[in-house]
Scaffold this motif. Structure first.
Motif: not given
Length: 173
Positions: A21, A55-56, A59, A64
């Motif tokens: 991320s 964040a999208r 999700r 990951d």
């Protein structure tokens, strides 16, 4: 720059590379900075859009950190990276220290006592760099100190480095 533009940029990046991320966040930040400079704008108003996009992606399962850390650790081990070196490289990719520790612990737990990842990594490093038993026999004694130093700089303990460098060339083939 819109949310759709950022999403397309993120998808384009993730199609080509596995990423954490933080890596995605840094990439999007660079893209936004570059575009804002070209337009003579400030990049700060777009930072919340970057966070939303990351964040999208998390999700949706496109990013990951745990999966990335495990895959990257396996790659680093095959290349002969020490535990210390692997931890530093994962941290540089933006992986949280607790996740790094958990990934290293899971690697050891998965292997059990049947395999020693650090020893295998040290042998792989020596093989790749042609150190110790992977060096021509005539040069081994003369280059021993340099080989040990190279292993130490790579993050391996002196005892492990000594075991690998002084190993019998026949057993290492």
């Amino acid at each position: 720059m819109t949310a759709q533009w950022l999403e397309r940029a993120a998808l384009h990046y993730l199609e080509r590379y596995g990423a954490s991320s933080e890596m995605l966040r840094r990439t999007l930040r660079r893209r936004v900075d570059k575009r804002a400079r070209a337009r003579g704008e400030e990049a700060e108003p777009y930072l919340p859009l970057i966070e939303e996009t990351v964040a999208r992606a998390v999700r949706a399962g496109l990013v990951d950190d745990a999966r990335f850390a495990a895959a990257r650790l396996a790659t680093l081990r095959r290349r002969g990276t020490s535990t210390r070196g692997a931890g530093a490289k994962l941290a540089a990719k933006g992986i949280d220290r607790t996740l790094i520790a958990a990934t290293l612990a899971a690697e050891e737990e998965e292997a059990g006592e049947s395999r020693d990842h650090e020893l295998e990594a040290a042998r792989a490093y020596a093989r790749r760099r042609r150190l110790g038993p992977f060096r021509p026999a005539a040069d081994r004694a003369e280059r021993r100190a340099r080989d040990l130093a190279a292993m130490a700089r790579a993050g391996f303990s002196i005892g492990l480095a000594r075991d690998v460098i002084e190993a019998d060339p026949e057993s290492e083939s």
